[in-house]
Write a protein that holds these residues in place. Structure first.
Motif, mmCIF file in Angstrom:
data_model
loop_
_atom_site.group_PDB
_atom_site.id
_atom_site.type_symbol
_atom_site.label_atom_id
_atom_site.label_comp_id
_atom_site.label_asym_id
_atom_site.label_seq_id
_atom_site.Cartn_x
_atom_site.Cartn_y
_atom_site.Cartn_z
ATOM 1 N N LEU A 19 -77.217 102.307 -20.403
ATOM 2 C CA LEU A 19 -76.307 101.248 -20.844
ATOM 3 C C LEU A 19 -75.360 101.807 -21.909
ATOM 4 N N GLU A 66 -74.159 100.531 -16.954
ATOM 5 C CA GLU A 66 -73.309 99.381 -17.232
ATOM 6 C C GLU A 66 -72.773 99.465 -18.645
ATOM 7 N N PHE A 98 -71.168 97.253 -21.774
ATOM 8 C CA PHE A 98 -71.100 95.877 -22.278
ATOM 9 C C PHE A 98 -70.317 95.839 -23.584
ATOM 10 N N PRO A 134 -77.522 90.687 -21.730
ATOM 11 C CA PRO A 134 -77.974 92.069 -21.469
ATOM 12 C C PRO A 134 -79.175 92.533 -22.281
#
Ligand code: BG6
Length: 369
Positions: free
Chosen positions: A225, A252, A254, A263
């Motif tokens: 992440l 991902e 964010f 998340p």
């Protein structure tokens, strides 16, 4: 030619500083932008009431950086849109809309069709492009070339920093045209821009070995992440895209503020998370908020690699690992923070034995819709 480099991508990442310098060259003189290519649009710069940036992939994240700069320096509202979503609804456009397309190749069909649509609807069009004489520039009212040089690796690296640089130049130009920036008020911004290549050079030199080690240790990772805020947010998205493209790892990005809205549920022991940390020196800095995000995820077992400014002591106690970037103005940090993430994606792919220049299923320019 690779000229002794193990991959085009490694060569092209090493050329990121040069890509910025070449894109700036000759375009900033005595506190003002000198960009003759923008002349066809200059009469309308004072009148436009909205900017729409159209792009796909990495170019879209460069476009997001452009939004922050244009809104801050020229006070014009900016929307950044994925080219392939744009014309399949009813976008509102007028002759006071400046549509800025961003495309390394200048051939991406989704972006080309979106530009044609905008043009037919009466909007003014500017193409930011790296390849001379490509199709999208030919379909636009004006062209602002990036001078990143040929980019061979499918995943974009040096073109990204060049695109952001070109968008920053455009933001300065728009700020001048609207009387918001004078040579005096633009000077610190111009100093920041022109000092980027040297700073970025040092980031790449100082961090690449460490990043390569971290990538090797992470070769079995299933998911990574990336968190960032403000201008660090597009960088988080770019870091995640590189990892998907190159290393086929689920990743991902964010906006760090979104963490608590969903998340954070993903965080379990061992989860690798990169965090782009804003400088604590700037007024209104989001630094304390991002540091507390780091603490929250670490408390849940995340392994955190922070990308943070030299001298930022607070991250040392909260993150597992800190990659340092030199001091820069708030708008300029992302162009320093992105290179370690490019290196990470590349090194992780290399550690998995993958072809970093030609990832599976991808093409350098996608000329179908
Ligand atoms: C993709 C490439 O398909 O197109 C990406 O694989 C790139 O690396 C994207 O960012 C957009 O390409 P371009 O040429 O329009 O910038």
């Amino acid at each position: 030619e690779k000229g002794g480099w193990p991959s085009f991508m490694k060569k092209e990442i090493s050329e990121e500083p040069e890509a910025i310098a070449n894109t700036l060259r000759g375009r900033l003189v005595d506190g003002r932008t000198v960009i003759p290519e923008l002349e066809p649009l200059e009469p309308v710069f004072a009148d436009i009431d909205r900017v729409v940036v159209l792009a796909c992939g990495t170019a879209y994240y460069a476009g997001m950086l452009g939004k922050y700069a244009i809104e801050a320096w020229a006070r014009i509202p900016v929307d950044v849109e994925l080219s392939h979503e744009f014309r399949y609804r009813e976008p509102v456009l007028s002759e006071r809309t400046l549509v800025v397309s961003v495309s390394q190749s200048g051939e991406t069909m989704d972006t080309l069709m979106a530009v044609k649509y905008a043009s037919a609807a009466g909007a003014r069009t500017l193409s930011i492009c790296n390849v001379q004489g490509a199709t999208i520039p030919r379909e636009s009212d004006a062209i602002l070339y990036t001078h990143a040089g040929p980019e061979v690796a499918v995943a974009s690296t040096k073109a990204f920093v060049a695109q952001a640089t070109a968008l920053y130049l455009l933001a300065l130009k728009l700020g001048e045209s609207r009387g918001l920036l004078t040579p005096e008020s633009a000077e610190p911004l111009i100093d920041e821009l022109t000092s980027l290549p040297e700073k970025l050079q040092s980031v790449i030199a100082d961090s690449s070995e460490r990043i390569a080690e971290l990538a090797k240790w992470s070769a079995d990772t299933q998911s990574v992440l990336f968190l960032g805020r403000n201008v660090g947010y597009p960088i988080a998205l770019e870091g995640a895209l590189k990892l998907k493209e190159l290393a086929y790892i689920h990743a991902e990005g964010f906006a760090a503020g979104e963490l608590k809205h969903g998340p954070i549920a993903l965080i379990e022991p061992g989860q690798l998370v990169f965090v782009v940390v804003p400088s604590p020196r700037h007024t209104g800095s989001l630094h304390p908020k991002v540091v507390s995000n780091i603490q929250e995820i670490r408390a849940r077992g995340a392994r955190v690699i922070a990308i943070a400014e030299l001298g930022d002591a607070a991250v040392v106690s909260s993150a597992d690992e800190v990659i340092r970037i030199p001091l820069a103005g708030p708008m300029f940090e992302p162009l320093l923070a992105v290179a370690p993430l490019h290196v990470f994606g590349m090194e992780l792919a290399a550690a998995k034995g993958l072809d970093v220049d030609q990832p599976r299923n991808l093409a350098k320019s996608v000329t179908v819709e």
